[in-house]
Scaffold this motif. Structure first.
Motif, short mmCIF file in Angstrom:
data_model
loop_
_atom_site.label_atom_id
_atom_site.label_comp_id
_atom_site.label_asym_id
_atom_site.label_seq_id
_atom_site.Cartn_x
_atom_site.Cartn_y
_atom_site.Cartn_z
N VAL A 87 13.03 4.93 3.00
CA VAL A 87 12.94 3.29 3.19
C VAL A 87 13.02 2.72 5.21
CG1 VAL A 87 14.24 1.69 2.11
CG2 VAL A 87 13.36 4.26 0.98
N TYR A 133 5.63 -7.90 -3.19
CA TYR A 133 6.31 -6.99 -2.33
C TYR A 133 6.17 -7.45 -0.53
CZ TYR A 133 9.15 -6.27 -6.21
OH TYR A 133 9.67 -6.71 -6.91
N GLU A 161 9.12 -6.72 1.18
CA GLU A 161 9.71 -5.59 1.31
C GLU A 161 11.42 -5.45 2.36
OE1 GLU A 161 9.66 -0.62 -0.07
OE2 GLU A 161 7.98 -2.16 -1.18
N LEU A 169 14.83 -5.32 1.65
CA LEU A 169 15.53 -4.27 1.53
C LEU A 169 17.04 -4.68 2.62
CD1 LEU A 169 13.08 -1.56 1.49
CD2 LEU A 169 14.55 -2.03 -0.49
N ASN A 174 16.20 -0.04 -3.55
CA ASN A 174 13.96 0.35 -3.95
C ASN A 174 13.47 1.75 -5.02
OD1 ASN A 174 11.53 0.32 -2.04
ND2 ASN A 174 12.14 3.05 -2.42
N TRP A 210 10.64 0.25 -7.00
CA TRP A 210 9.73 1.51 -7.58
C TRP A 210 9.26 0.62 -9.18
CZ3 TRP A 210 6.07 4.14 -6.82
CH2 TRP A 210 5.51 5.53 -7.88
#
Length: 199
Positions: A76, A148, A151, A155, A165, A170
């Motif tokens: 991630v 996203y 993204e 995050l 995530n 997801w």
């Protein structure tokens, strides 16, 4: 599910566009590879096993945008991730790091549009009707990745990026990708590619 005719049309489109894309961008890929190699002091081509069609693993190609870090092996990535190189920030912003995936498309492990290929622990764990996502090749872009596109910034602003995530982003991507497969058309694929480029 895509019909045999739909799959044939999609594959012919992918091959044709991949050849054009490689012919136009090979020099940029080469330049980015050289820059990434110098900055990371390693091979500037990033290769990693991902989950593809029918749940089979394949090797995805990208330009390396991160320094090796044995203390942080998380898959991630957030916007303020210290592992990202200076050139990597530029490559990620303009999707230059994704260009080598044109070869994945040409070789048949990926498509231009489809669910983004994930590492183990996500797509391979899908159950029931969610496994329809594995019925097509993963893509360089998708309606989920367009939604996203920021993204990493998202995050970076949550307390637990890994859990957010896994449990929020997801799950939403799975729903979006299922809808994409259900309503597939070549016209939509072209529109998603255009949105990704101008995005």
């Amino acid at each position: 599910m895509l019909s045999k005719k739909d799959r044939f049309i999609k594959r012919v489109f992918d091959i044709s566009l991949a050849i054009v894309g490689i012919a136009l961008s090979w020099w940029l890929m080469l330049l980015a590879w050289v820059v990434a190699s110098i900055e990371t002091k390693s091979n500037g081509l990033f290769m990693q096993n991902r989950i593809g069609k029918d749940g089979k693993e394949f090797l995805v190609f990208k330009i390396k945008t991160m320094y090796p870090n044995t203390k942080n092996n998380s898959t991630v990535t957030t916007a303020n991730d210290s592992r990202i190189t200076k050139s990597g920030k530029l490559f990620r912003r303009y999707k230059i790091d994704e260009l080598p995936q044109l070869f994945n498309v040409l070789f048949g492990s990926m498509s231009f549009v489809g669910p983004r290929p994930d590492v183990k622990g996500f797509a391979d764990k899908l159950q029931g009707e969610d496994r329809v996502i594995l019925s097509i090749r993963p893509g360089i872009t998708s309606p989920a990745s367009i939604k996203y596109k920021n993204e990493e910034e998202i995050l970076a602003n949550v307390d637990n990026p890994i859990e957010y995530n896994k449990n929020v982003i997801w799950r939403d991507k799975v729903a979006i990708n299922k809808e994409y497969i259900k309503n597939w058309s070549l016209k939509n694929d072209i529109l998603y590619i255009i949105k990704t480029i101008i995005g």
